[in-house]
Structure formats: structure tokens, C-alpha cells
Design an enzyme around this catalytic site. Structure first.
Site, PDB file in Angstrom:
ATOM      1  N   TYR A  75      -1.654   0.162  10.459  1.00  0.00           N
ATOM      2  CA  TYR A  75      -1.802  -0.547   8.889  1.00  0.00           C
ATOM      3  C   TYR A  75      -0.471   0.018   8.044  1.00  0.00           C
ATOM      4  O   TYR A  75       0.024  -0.859   7.411  1.00  0.00           O
ATOM      5  CB  TYR A  75      -3.004  -0.128   8.538  1.00  0.00           C
ATOM      6  CG  TYR A  75      -3.183  -0.478   6.885  1.00  0.00           C
ATOM      7  CD1 TYR A  75      -3.176  -1.794   6.550  1.00  0.00           C
ATOM      8  CD2 TYR A  75      -3.117   0.732   6.078  1.00  0.00           C
ATOM      9  CE1 TYR A  75      -3.496  -2.089   5.221  1.00  0.00           C
ATOM     10  CE2 TYR A  75      -3.285   0.334   4.602  1.00  0.00           C
ATOM     11  CZ  TYR A  75      -3.363  -0.991   4.260  1.00  0.00           C
ATOM     12  OH  TYR A  75      -3.705  -1.198   2.959  1.00  0.00           O
ATOM     13  N   SER A 109       0.819  -1.302   0.205  1.00  0.00           N
ATOM     14  CA  SER A 109      -0.042  -0.008  -0.012  1.00  0.00           C
ATOM     15  C   SER A 109       0.832   1.209   0.023  1.00  0.00           C
ATOM     16  O   SER A 109       1.878   1.119   0.595  1.00  0.00           O
ATOM     17  CB  SER A 109      -0.862   0.102   1.074  1.00  0.00           C
ATOM     18  OG  SER A 109      -1.717   1.254   1.303  1.00  0.00           O
TER      19      SER A 109
END
Length: 258
Positions: free
Chosen positions: A153, A142
């Protein structure tokens, strides 16, 4: 695609029940691959059946455990004879909130979801790739390694990037390529399994909207990407067309490199 880039190849796609993983797996079958669709969702067989091909098979596994990853790779070998390509698509932020608002258990949950399935699956597949004399791993990371409201995250995806680069360097001599894409915000249909099973409070919805604005404003195009715009680079990197690319984390985020 007129040329079956993956003819006679065996591909394992994790996180194949929804979103990017589903699209990668279904398109890979169309391009000639034998594909094991892996997910912990109980409808993974239903998704694999959408391919309408004997070259697609579903397998239920909890990839947050090493046993799940090991069982998935064993199933691929048992079903199709070997593994040539692993595409790791499991992951996704569970909660969006300022880091100070995360509880310890929530931090742990983010790491378990967005780092450990990739780490475990890479390790579980490695012996099979070594036995074949080579292969390819594509990790879906990501660009949120730089972003707001999802620090745990972000840390997990930073770990995916590090895993990609270190593993590529360590196993290049064995003919194994390891690469990754780093998607930005991606528009997708509503999830059949929700991101956060507990639901979001009004405050959490506000924090999520702040993150969505940041992600959108950080792209040059000022929009989210489409699923197809994420699937195509993943399958390019998985293919022999990318045979001289390894250790690379390719941003697919409209100019926001994270």
C-alpha cells in the site's frame, strides 16, 4: 460556507460511496458543484441521493479497470457537459501484515486498489480537461509512504505522489493543476463494504493494531484525524483559492509527514 466556491463547476469524485470520498462529494454539492459520485458499490445512487439535489448523480464503475474510469468520465460529460475537477479518493490498505508475510497475489491486489484507479482516472479525465483548456485534479494519497505493516500500500501511494508531481509538471502549460493530500490515520464510521472481504485472522488483527499504534504515536497530536479534517484541505486544493498550487502533496496527518 456562504460562498459557493464550486458554483457551475463539474466535479467527479471517485470512491464516493464511503469515507473521505463520500464527504467530499456531499460537501461539494452544498458548495455549488455538479458532482458525479463514482464507486463500484451498488449503493452509490443512494449516497448521491443524500445530497437531495439535481446536481448530484451516482455512477457505478470499477476503477481498477481502464474501461471503468473511461466510462465514468464519459458519464460526467454526458450528464453535466464537461469536467472541471477530478478528485480521486479510491484506495485503502486491504491487509496489514509484515511484508514477508504478503503473498504475490496480495501485493498485486494492493497496487490495483490504491494506485491503478488514480492512474486510470487521471488519464481518462485528461482529454476532457485539455478540451476545456484547463482544470484541476486532486489525488488522495497517504502519509503511509512511511509506516509499518502495509508496504505494498505504501508503494502504491508513493506512485500516487509521483503521478501527481510528474503530471503537474507536464500539463501546467495547459492550465491543468494536479495536487494531492496525504492523509494520516482518519476516524470514520464502519464501512458498508469491508476493507478485507475475507475477514482478518487473529494474527492479522494483531498486526493491524501494531500499525494503528504506530500511526497514532507518529502524530504530534497522538490521535486520528476526523473526516472533516481531511475533507476541508481536499476541497481547498480543488478550489480556485489554490490557483497557484500545483505539484504539491499536502500532508494532513497531525505533523507526521510520512
Amino acid at each position: 460556507m456562504n460562498t459557493p466556491r464550486f458554483a457551475d463547476k463539474v466535479m467527479v469524485v471517485t470512491g464516493a460511496a464511503q469515507g473521505i470520498g463520500r464527504g467530499v462529494a456531499l460537501r461539494a454539492v452544498k458548495e455549488g458543484a455538479n458532482v458525479l459520485f463514482v464507486d463500484r458499490a451498488d449503493f452509490i445512487d443512494e449516497v448521491a441521493a443524500e445530497a437531495e439535489s439535481e446536481h448530484a448523480k451516482g455512477f457505478i464503475a470499477d476503477l481498477e479497470t481502464y474501461e471503468g474510469a473511461s466510462n465514468a468520465m464519459a458519464c460526467a460529460v454526458r450528464t453535466f457537459g464537461r469536467i472541471d475537477i477530478l478528485v480521486n479518493c479510491v484506495g485503502g490498505a486491504i491487509r496489514m501484515r509484515p511484508f514477508a508475510e504478503f503473498e504475490a497475489a496480495q501485493i498485486d491486489a494492493e497496487i490495483r486498489r490504491s494506485l491503478m484507479p488514480t492512474l486510470y482516472s487521471c488519464h481518462a479525465a485528461l482529454a476532457h480537461l485539455l478540451n476545456n483548456g484547463g482544470g484541476t485534479i486532486v489525488n488522495v494519497s497517504s502519509n503511509a509512504t512511511r509506516g509499518i505493516r502495509r508496504v505494498p500500500y505504501s508503494a502504491a501511494k508513493g506512485g500516487v505522489n509521483a503521478t501527481t508531481q510528474a503530471l503537474a509538471m507536464e500539463y501546467a502549460e495547459h492550465g491543468i493543476r494536479v495536487v494531492a493530500t496525504a492523509p494520516g490515520g482518519t476516524a470514520a464510521p464502519p464501512r458498508r463494504v469491508p476493507r478485507n472481504a475475507a475477514g482478518d485472522s487473529e494474527q492479522e488483527k494483531t498486526w493491524m493494531n501494531e500499525a494503528v499504534r504506530q500511526v497514532t504515536d507518529s502524530t504530534f497530536f497522538k490521535r486520528y484525524g476526523t473526516l472533516d479534517e481531511q475533507i476541508a484541505p481536499i476541497l481547498f486544493l480543488a478550489s480556485d483559492e489554490a490557483s497557484y498550487i500545483t505539484g504539491t502533496v499536502l500532508p494532513v496527518a497531525g505533523g507526521d509527514n510520512g
